[in-house]
Design a protein around this motif. Structure first.
Motif, PDB file in Angstrom:
ATOM      1  N   GLY A  87       0.791  -1.220   0.000  1.00 19.41           N
ATOM      2  CA  GLY A  87       0.000   0.000   0.000  1.00 19.41           C
ATOM      3  C   GLY A  87       0.824   1.272   0.000  1.00 19.41           C
ATOM      4  N   MET A  88       2.124   1.164  -0.200  1.00 18.60           N
ATOM      5  CA  MET A  88       2.996   2.334  -0.232  1.00 18.60           C
ATOM      6  C   MET A  88       4.309   1.985  -0.920  1.00 18.60           C
ATOM      7  SD  MET A  88       4.174   2.376   3.797  1.00 18.60           S
ATOM      8  CE  MET A  88       2.829   1.323   4.415  1.00 18.60           C
ATOM      9  N   GLU A  89       5.002   3.009  -1.327  1.00 16.58           N
ATOM     10  CA  GLU A  89       6.316   2.856  -1.940  1.00 16.58           C
ATOM     11  C   GLU A  89       7.281   3.780  -1.211  1.00 16.58           C
ATOM     12  OE1 GLU A  89       8.190   2.816  -6.476  1.00 16.58           O
ATOM     13  OE2 GLU A  89       6.407   4.017  -6.043  1.00 16.58           O
ATOM     14  N   LEU A  90       8.518   3.346  -1.079  1.00 16.92           N
ATOM     15  CA  LEU A  90       9.534   4.157  -0.412  1.00 16.92           C
ATOM     16  C   LEU A  90      10.616   4.531  -1.413  1.00 16.92           C
ATOM     17  CD1 LEU A  90      10.802   5.313   2.240  1.00 16.92           C
ATOM     18  CD2 LEU A  90      11.987   3.105   2.469  1.00 16.92           C
ATOM     19  N   LEU A  91      10.885   5.836  -1.521  1.00 17.84           N
ATOM     20  CA  LEU A  91      12.014   6.309  -2.312  1.00 17.84           C
ATOM     21  C   LEU A  91      13.176   6.549  -1.367  1.00 17.84           C
ATOM     22  CD1 LEU A  91      10.385   8.951  -4.716  1.00 17.84           C
ATOM     23  CD2 LEU A  91      10.617   6.480  -5.011  1.00 17.84           C
ATOM     24  N   ILE A 116       7.807   8.784   1.193  1.00 21.59           N
ATOM     25  CA  ILE A 116       6.746   7.796   1.028  1.00 21.59           C
ATOM     26  C   ILE A 116       5.803   8.241  -0.093  1.00 21.59           C
ATOM     27  CG2 ILE A 116       4.610   6.892   2.085  1.00 21.59           C
ATOM     28  CD1 ILE A 116       6.954   5.385   3.105  1.00 21.59           C
ATOM     29  N   ILE A 117       5.459   7.295  -0.955  1.00 23.82           N
ATOM     30  CA  ILE A 117       4.432   7.511  -1.969  1.00 23.82           C
ATOM     31  C   ILE A 117       3.294   6.544  -1.662  1.00 23.82           C
ATOM     32  CG2 ILE A 117       3.846   7.442  -4.414  1.00 23.82           C
ATOM     33  CD1 ILE A 117       6.719   8.044  -5.074  1.00 23.82           C
ATOM     34  N   THR A 118       2.106   7.090  -1.465  1.00 26.25           N
ATOM     35  CA  THR A 118       0.965   6.248  -1.110  1.00 26.25           C
ATOM     36  C   THR A 118       0.445   5.498  -2.322  1.00 26.25           C
ATOM     37  OG1 THR A 118      -0.593   8.076  -1.448  1.00 26.25           O
ATOM     38  CG2 THR A 118       0.313   7.793   0.767  1.00 26.25           C
ATOM     39  N   ASP A 119      -0.471   4.558  -2.064  1.00 25.93           N
ATOM     40  CA  ASP A 119      -0.983   3.690  -3.119  1.00 25.93           C
ATOM     41  C   ASP A 119      -1.695   4.444  -4.232  1.00 25.93           C
ATOM     42  OD1 ASP A 119      -0.919   1.065  -3.937  1.00 25.93           O
ATOM     43  OD2 ASP A 119      -2.903   0.577  -3.160  1.00 25.93           O
ATOM     44  N   ASP A 120      -2.213   5.649  -3.910  1.00 28.80           N
ATOM     45  CA  ASP A 120      -2.896   6.438  -4.943  1.00 28.80           C
ATOM     46  C   ASP A 120      -1.940   7.371  -5.680  1.00 28.80           C
ATOM     47  OD1 ASP A 120      -2.365   8.390  -3.093  1.00 28.80           O
ATOM     48  OD2 ASP A 120      -4.456   8.925  -2.704  1.00 28.80           O
ATOM     49  N   GLY A 121      -0.634   7.219  -5.418  1.00 28.84           N
ATOM     50  CA  GLY A 121       0.363   8.010  -6.127  1.00 28.84           C
ATOM     51  C   GLY A 121       0.741   9.319  -5.468  1.00 28.84           C
TER      52      GLY A 121
END
Length: 214
Positions: free
Chosen positions: A91-95, A140-145
């Motif tokens: 549900g999230m992405e980490l840069l 953090i980038i959430t699931d909705d971008g």
């Protein structure tokens, strides 16, 4: 508002940028958990901040750099989102652009942000940890971008790493432009940390070499 990196010299700040102190706050275990607002320093519309770490009038420049300071800028110019490693979580992405790390350690709490992102229930704490990162290494980038960033007004903060007993970097907040000695402008970002010990291998940005000082 602008910060100009002078050749083998200080940071020249113009435009009336507010200057204050910020201290890393810790819990009983010594983990970085919050920021403590400090005093505001009196400045004029323009002032110069020490970059070599030798000034006797810190945080301001007193000319000590003239005694052999090598301030050559070595930082790359690749945009953050291109240089950062992407970790896909639940549900999230980490840069993560590791070379920007200033070792503020907010990312280490509760099992580390790299583990937290694997459970969507940890979105709030993972986001807070990323937003507390002063260098902007982590996002953090959430699931909705949605790319989550803290709301920071333009100002400069001098970091005191009280848990480690260290003088931390210069925290540039709120998208203030940073001009290199050759006149080009680095990518404008909401939060970055500049070296003020004079030892970074990623000048003008901090790479945590201040942690090596006695």
């Amino acid at each position: 508002m602008r910060i100009r990196v002078l050749k083998d010299g200080p940071y020249e700040v113009s435009g009336g940028v507010p200057l204050k102190k910020m201290t890393i706050g810790a819990n009983k275990q010594g983990e970085s958990t919050h920021w403590i607002e400090g005093e505001r320093l009196k400045t004029g519309q323009a002032y110069r901040l020490c970059r070599c770490g030798k000034s006797k009038h810190l945080p301001f420049c007193d000319g000590s750099h003239a005694h052999g300071f090598d301030g050559r800028e070595t930082a790359g110019r690749i945009p953050y989102e291109e240089a950062a490693i992407r970790y896909q979580g639940d549900g999230m992405e980490l840069l993560d652009q590791e070379e920007l790390c200033a070792v503020a350690r907010f990312c280490d709490v509760a099992g580390s942000i790299w583990n937290l992102i694997n459970d969507a229930e940890n979105l709030e704490i993972a986001t807070q940890q990323a937003c507390d990162c002063p260098s902007g290494r982590l996002t953090i980038i959430t699931d909705d971008g949605t790319r989550v960033e803290p709301e920071l007004k333009p100002e400069i903060a001098l970091i005191c790493d009280e848990p480690e007993g260290k003088m931390g970097p210069i925290w540039v907040r709120g998208g203030i432009e940073i001009e290199a000695e050759d006149g080009t402008v680095y990518e404008k970002r909401n939060r970055v940390t500049l070296c003020r010990c004079g030892k970074s291998r990623n000048k003008p940005f901090c790479d945590a070499m201040h942690m090596e000082e006695e």
